[in-house]
Design an enzyme around this catalytic site. Structure first.
Site, PDB file in Angstrom:
ATOM      1  N   LYS A  97       1.203  -1.560   0.044  1.00 47.66           N
ATOM      2  CA  LYS A  97       0.092  -0.595  -0.470  1.00 47.66           C
ATOM      3  C   LYS A  97       0.889   1.400   0.262  1.00 47.66           C
ATOM      4  O   LYS A  97       0.449   2.462  -0.501  1.00 47.66           O
ATOM      5  CB  LYS A  97      -1.139  -0.216   0.684  1.00 47.66           C
ATOM      6  CG  LYS A  97      -2.476  -1.335   1.263  1.00 47.66           C
ATOM      7  CD  LYS A  97      -2.630  -0.246   1.982  1.00 47.66           C
ATOM      8  CE  LYS A  97      -4.324  -1.357   1.373  1.00 47.66           C
ATOM      9  NZ  LYS A  97      -4.234  -2.845   2.267  1.00 47.66           N
ATOM     10  N   GLU A 119      -9.766   7.961   3.659  1.00 47.35           N
ATOM     11  CA  GLU A 119     -10.397   6.146   4.218  1.00 47.35           C
ATOM     12  C   GLU A 119      -9.708   5.103   4.721  1.00 47.35           C
ATOM     13  O   GLU A 119      -8.640   4.519   4.059  1.00 47.35           O
ATOM     14  CB  GLU A 119     -11.892   5.301   3.598  1.00 47.35           C
ATOM     15  CG  GLU A 119     -11.493   4.653   2.569  1.00 47.35           C
ATOM     16  CD  GLU A 119     -10.400   4.811   1.958  1.00 47.35           C
ATOM     17  OE1 GLU A 119     -10.248   6.342   1.077  1.00 47.35           O
ATOM     18  OE2 GLU A 119      -9.738   3.959   0.457  1.00 47.35           O
ATOM     19  N   SER A 386       1.258 -10.009  -0.823  1.00 51.45           N
ATOM     20  CA  SER A 386       1.098  -8.585  -0.625  1.00 51.45           C
ATOM     21  C   SER A 386       1.627  -7.784   0.747  1.00 51.45           C
ATOM     22  O   SER A 386       1.983  -7.027   0.668  1.00 51.45           O
ATOM     23  CB  SER A 386      -0.210  -8.553  -0.638  1.00 51.45           C
ATOM     24  OG  SER A 386      -1.192  -9.463   0.144  1.00 51.45           O
TER      25      SER A 386
HETATM   26  C1  LIG Z   1      -4.837  -3.830   2.087  1.00 54.02           C
HETATM   27  C2  LIG Z   1      -4.696  -5.627   1.485  1.00 54.02           C
HETATM   28  C3  LIG Z   1      -5.013  -6.073   0.558  1.00 54.02           C
HETATM   29  C4  LIG Z   1      -6.412  -5.916  -0.309  1.00 54.02           C
HETATM   30  O1  LIG Z   1      -5.931  -4.379  -1.176  1.00 54.02           O
HETATM   31  P1  LIG Z   1      -6.072  -4.819  -2.715  1.00 54.02           P
HETATM   32  O2  LIG Z   1      -6.691  -3.093  -3.035  1.00 54.02           O
HETATM   33  O3  LIG Z   1      -6.787  -5.659  -2.987  1.00 54.02           O
HETATM   34  O4  LIG Z   1      -4.232  -5.022  -2.896  1.00 54.02           O
HETATM   35  C5  LIG Z   1      -4.455  -7.412   0.554  1.00 54.02           C
HETATM   36  N1  LIG Z   1      -3.001  -7.359   1.111  1.00 54.02           N
HETATM   37  C6  LIG Z   1      -2.561  -6.328   2.245  1.00 54.02           C
HETATM   38  C7  LIG Z   1      -1.421  -7.382   2.800  1.00 54.02           C
HETATM   39  C8  LIG Z   1      -3.666  -5.282   2.315  1.00 54.02           C
HETATM   40  O5  LIG Z   1      -2.827  -4.946   2.784  1.00 54.02           O
END
Ligand SMILES: *Cc1c(COP(=O)(O)O)cnc(C)c1O
Length: 406
Positions: A97, A119, A386
């Protein structure tokens, strides 16, 4: 799913549509602000002063490029294709992010604005944005439902330590949807001096395009790393899908490599009953939510449905419009993974690789394990990890029945 043979569109049209999806469904008072944002963005990406500063921040502040790693034990567990990992868990603040928040904070400064708002639900986007605000000396207000403030105390504390103001939202279910509405209302009154940093590839045009482009650094790095470290492109790339930013960011640079299979994994939750999952591309219909037309989970009256997922970051009834387009065009396959399968993958991955994955990422890991086991050993499956799972530790241990059962 209709499979089209026409080439994949890689940018929205002048009205902000990817095929049938996207657009600008917002109150009149915000039109000027989103038009100014689009102009500022187009100007910025053609200015090496801007792109150079962004690249430098990604390198020295975020720690990019994040590594591409072969997952030796996970590959052995699956017993099929090689599994490789894109380690976004190693990015500063522990997830992808930050790439987007920093890019949009830089844009804010360029537009001459002094304040950013965001948000947040689980608090991850709030933390990334508060971080970018501290790094770039911007005033920051993060809208958060009171129910989420109660559930996500450590993230609230982080944001406050970094100088952000956490604005409690006490309406509706006091969660993400209500926080988003409150942020929109604030922006209508303040857009003159304030930029609204949306946290995923959602919202009115140009947000989905801008967020995808800032996040595409993951896919560009992964593409180059695969060529250098493996000697070829992967056969499959698997990413979890909440709003869809980590998936869009890793998929986009491969979109025209039609030999590379792309798989998005939504939150399958407890069951396929409406309200028990968060999988709009699997079970939703086209509708308008938070400024754009895309697949949305809704009841028979068209009301946005309640959603559930074991992972707070996937707990959203909508999805970015470009994903809806990729879905209908047949370029990306979208599947869902249950809470239970994600929790099993969380445990297996930590045990095998010594890496605690986010529960969001665990959805991608669960599907990738199944996929790899069905493919021959020469093939390569790449998982976008992610984020890291430290934030999920208490919840995961509780769901696994305590540390004694491990
Ligand atoms: C917020 C988040 C997501 C989901 O958001 P996307 O916009 O779909 O990527 C996925 N993995 C992590 C670690 C997150 O913090």
């Amino acid at each position: 799913m209709s499979t089209s043979t026409s080439p994949i569109i890689t940018n929205p049209d002048a009205n902000g549509y990817f095929g049938q999806f996207g657009g600008v469904y917002i109150p009149e008072t915000l039109i000027t602000a989103v038009r100014a944002l689009e102009a500022a963005y187009n100007d910025a990406i053609n200015d090496t002063a801007f792109t150079g500063e962004f690249e430098e921040l990604l390198k020295v502040y975020v720690g990019r490029p994040t590594p591409l790693q072969f997952a030796r034990r996970l590959t052995a567990r699956a017993g099929g294709a090689q599994i490789w990992l894109k380690r976004e868990d190693l990015a500063h603040t522990g997830a992808h992010k930050i790439n987007n928040s920093l890019g949009q904070a830089l844009l804010t400064k360029r537009m001459g604005k002094k304040r950013i708002i965001a948000e947040t639900g689980a608090g991850q986007h709030g933390v990334a944005t508060a971080t970018a605000a501290a790094c770039m000396d911007l005033q920051c207000d993060v809208f958060m439902g009171t129910e989420d403030i109660r559930r996500q105390r450590p993230n609230v504390q982080r944001m406050k330590l970094m100088g952000a103001n956490v604005v409690p939202v006490e309406s509706g279910s006091c969660t993400l949807k209500d926080a988003t509405n409150a942020a929109m209302r604030d922006w209508m009154a303040t857009s003159e001096n304030t930029h609204y940093i949306i946290g995923s590839v959602v919202g009115p045009h140009p947000f989905p395009m801008i967020v995808r482009n800032f996040q595409s650094v993951m896919g560009r790095e992964a593409r180059q790393q695969c060529l250098e470290q493996i000697g070829r492109l992967p056969d499959q790339i698997v990413a979890c899908v909440g709003g869809g930013s980590n998936a869009a960011g890793i998929f986009y640079p491969f979109i025209n490599d039609t030999q590379v299979g792309l798989v998005g994994v939504e939150a399958g939750g407890r069951s396929q009953i409406l309200g028990d999952h968060a999988a709009p591309l699997n079970f939703g219909q086209p509708g308008v939510l938070h400024g754009s037309l895309s697949y949305v989970l809704q009841n028979d009256d068209g009301q946005t449905s309640d959603v559930h997922s074991i992972s707070a970051g996937l707990d959203y009834p909508g999805v970015g419009p470009e994903h809806s387009y990729w879905h209908d065009a047949g370029r990306v396959r979208y599947t869902a993974c249950t809470d239970e399968a994600a929790l099993d993958a969380f445990k297996a991955f930590t045990r095998d690789e010594g890496i605690l994955p986010a529960l969001e990422s665990s959805h991608a890991i669960a599907h990738a394990l199944d996929l790899a086991s069905s493919l021959p050993k020469e093939q390569v499956v790449l998982i976008n990890v992610s984020g890291r799972g430290d934030k999920d530790l208490d919840e995961a241990i509780r769901l696994l029945g305590g540390t004694e059962s491990l």
